[in-house]
Design an enzyme around this catalytic site. Structure first.
Site, PDB file in Angstrom:
ATOM      1  N   SER A 240       0.779  -1.107   0.147  1.00 41.16           N
ATOM      2  CA  SER A 240       0.038  -0.069  -0.122  1.00 41.16           C
ATOM      3  C   SER A 240       0.675   1.268   0.369  1.00 41.16           C
ATOM      4  O   SER A 240       1.495   1.552  -1.096  1.00 41.16           O
ATOM      5  CB  SER A 240      -0.837   0.166   1.733  1.00 41.16           C
ATOM      6  OG  SER A 240      -1.369   1.168   1.486  1.00 41.16           O
TER       7      SER A 240
ATOM      8  N   ASP B  51      -1.656   1.223  -3.295  1.00 42.00           N
ATOM      9  CA  ASP B  51      -2.763   0.472  -3.897  1.00 42.00           C
ATOM     10  C   ASP B  51      -4.044   0.836  -4.903  1.00 42.00           C
ATOM     11  O   ASP B  51      -5.025   0.209  -4.927  1.00 42.00           O
ATOM     12  CB  ASP B  51      -3.166  -1.204  -2.953  1.00 42.00           C
ATOM     13  CG  ASP B  51      -3.118  -0.632  -1.807  1.00 42.00           C
ATOM     14  OD1 ASP B  51      -3.940   0.371  -1.343  1.00 42.00           O
ATOM     15  OD2 ASP B  51      -3.365  -1.427  -1.203  1.00 42.00           O
TER      16      ASP B  51
END
Ligand SMILES: CC(=O)N[C@H]1[C@@H](OP(=O)(O)O)O[C@H](CO)[C@@H](O)[C@@H]1O
Ligand SMILES: [Mg+2]
Length: 562
Positions: free
Chosen positions: A67, A286
């Site tokens: 992420s 992400d």
């Protein structure tokens, strides 16, 4: 377990030795660490994912991503059949197998777990797993490790979907288990067509407002920018300019992205004085988070942040308005008047002003610990549950039962009063339920919903930002010897250990008007996070700094040497 199966597991695991002296834990969002030490963990999560698929007799997902973390980190998490996060009941087992020292120790843990969980392990039931990864360079080889873990369970099948946003994978797992098309084109088609539907339903009064239909999006040099480049060409009535697409050589999450923008409150790379006043947004690495911002002037790098709490407030306002239209006037028949239970879910990081605003709207507000797995679970208890973390991660969940009532109601209204305000409200709510990701928070669908609502209301980002005035806040991170020494209660607002620390924080907080402050161990980074709110920025900064010093005094490297 048959002998061939045990041998296969031993053989496969012996190729992936775990790193020495590292203890990993399935944190806020799966396992995360420096990519160089993750191969054995990912291999083992591959095995675990296959077991999860067998246990649930459904398709599950495995995503390789870290992420918003730096590009050299990576991570792995499991997507449950519903499209949500791995059931929390399985997390302790994930920890155990990730940390098993030898292939033999691993095998015995797995054997025990299969028995305890009564996992059908007869060779008849087949595991099926969808795999995705973000754009990190380490992603490909980690995905390979996952595949080898999966294929060490006889009959397990892995379908590699390549580079995806995290929410795309969640969406596809959910779709697959509902026997719907689970492809990227199907995902794009669903969200772009429901966006078009919302735009077609914009009232004529606001249509004539010459509103700016351009938004500039920072793709964090990650997967989101790449996917948005595809999606934007499927939309009408909205012009999306994507910057930091990852194609221009920029480094993922480096001075860019939603986490940076929300925490530092400064312009991301690629934005500046030419963008003053323009509606801008930032995705994370992400693409499950998004925040909006504007550049207020060209004399500094400061931004005006429009965060997840404001997005939640905008969505809550719109949904509430549509519900009111749907159930109002001339609607005496109780069968036509199913009052949806609408609720919102926040964490301790939500700005205090947003909570006040939502309560004033008459909404039920619930607090949970950080991490969308907690928020999602609570939101699912409403007919319409809206959840957002302040950092821009969230979605709107619609219960199956309310949606089927709404479908039926819409069909009735089409017969008796097609095109009426009530029927339009029903159709808008149905479109929102298709646009906004029902599996997990999704930056791309949140972006389109914000854009549709702003157009619907004829609002600029400034008008939206004026819904309420944020209390000034500051977030800091403190490196400590052992972050697990901090434990919390009451949705993470009170530190239970180490003893005495909460009293010290309280004494400091009491010195600031509108002061609020809490600490908690991060689940994704090796730090303690400090959050402070106060009536002025100087106050919030000073409270956060003093509490960071308190944390250091109780737990820091200095204290360990004493
Ligand atoms: C303060 C903050 O933003 N925390 C983030 C961050 O978790 P931590 O446990 O705080 O590291 O990453 C999580 C996963 O993306 C996200 O859910 C969460 O909100
Ligand atoms: Mg993310």
């Amino acid at each position: 377990m048959k002998e061939e199966q045990s041998l296969l597991l031993l053989q496969s695991s012996s190729l992936f030795a775990p790193p020495k002296g590292v203890k990993l834990s399935y944190g806020t969002a799966g396992f995360r660490a420096d990519a160089s030490i993750l191969k054995s963990t990912v291999h083992r999560v591959g095995i675990l994912t296959a077991l999860r698929s067998l246990k649930t007799r459904s398709v599950v997902g495995l995503m390789i991503t870290a992420s918003h973390n730096k590009v050299t980190d990576n991570g792995v998490k499991i997507v449950d059949p519903s499209g949500g996060m791995l059931s929390q009941q399985w997390e302790p087992f994930a920890d155990q197998i990730a940390n098993a020292g030898t292939p033999e120790a691993l095998l015995s843990l797995i054997t025990e777990f299969i028995e305890k969980e009564k996992i059908p392990f007869d060779g008849v039931q087949r595991a099926e797993i969808l795999l995705g990864r973000d754009t990190r360079p380490s992603g490909e080889s980690l995905l390979e490790a996952a595949k080898q873990g999966i294929s060490s369970i006889f009959g397990a099948m892995a379908l590699d979907l390549g580079v995806l946003t995290t929410p795309q994978l969640h969406w596809m797992v959910r779709a697959r288990n509902k026997s719907m098309a689970a492809t990227e084109p199907a995902y794009f088609e669903q969200i772009s067509s429901s966006f078009r539907c919302l735009v077609e339903l914009i009232p004529n009064e606001t249509k004539s407002n010459k509103m700016d239909n351009r938004v500039v999006v920072d793709g964090a040099d990650g997967v989101g920018g790449e996917k948005l480049e595809v999606l934007k060409n499927m939309l009408t009535g909205l012009v999306i300019e994507v910057r930091n697409t990852g194609k221009g050589g920029g480094l993922l999450n480096d001075g860019v992205g939603a986490d940076y923008v929300q925490k530092e409150k400064v312009v991301p790379r690629g934005f500046g004085s030419n963008d003053v006043g323009i509606r801008c947004a930032s995705l994370d690495g992400d693409a499950d988070r998004i925040v909006y911002f504007t550049v207020p002037d060209n004399s500094s790098s400061r931004i005006d942040l429009v965060d997840g709490d404001k997005m939640l407030s905008l969505f809550a306002l719109f949904i509430k308005e549509q519900l009111c239209i749907l159930t109002e006037e001339g609607n005496q028949n109780p069968n036509n008047n199913y009052q949806a239970r609408l609720g919102v879910v926040q964490t301790a990081y939500a700005n205090g002003a947003s909570t006040d605003f939502l309560k004033q709207l008459g909404l039920e507000v619930i607090f949970t610990p950080t991490g969308v797995k907690h928020l999602h679970e609570k939101a699912a208890q409403f007919d319409i549950g809206i959840y957002f973390e302040a950092n821009g991660h969230g979605t709107i969940l619609f219960s199956e039962s309310w949606l089927s009532w709404l479908e039926a109601r819409n069909n009735e209204l089409i017969l008796v009063s097609e095109g009426s305000e009530q029927q339009k409200a029903a159709l808008r709510l149905l479109s929102v339920s298709k646009l906004i990701n029902q599996a997990v928070g999704d930056a791309l669908s949140s972006l389109l919903l914000v854009e549709a609502i702003l157009q619907h209301k004829g609002w600029s980002i400034h008008k939206w930002n004026e819904l309420y005035q944020d209390l000034t806040s500051r977030q800091l991170k403190v490196k400590v010897v052992d972050r697990t020494a901090v434990t919390t209660t009451n949705a993470e607002t009170i530190a239970v250990s180490p003893p005495g620390i909460q009293e010290a924080i309280d004494a400091e907080t009491a010195k600031y008007p509108k002061g609020r402050c809490f600490i908690r161990p991060s689940g994704t980074e090796d730090v303690i996070r400090v959050y402070a709110e106060a009536s002025t920025q100087e106050g919030a900064d000073s409270l956060a700094n003093t509490v960071a010093k308190i944390v250091d005094r109780f737990l820091g490297f200095g204290s360990s040497e004493q």
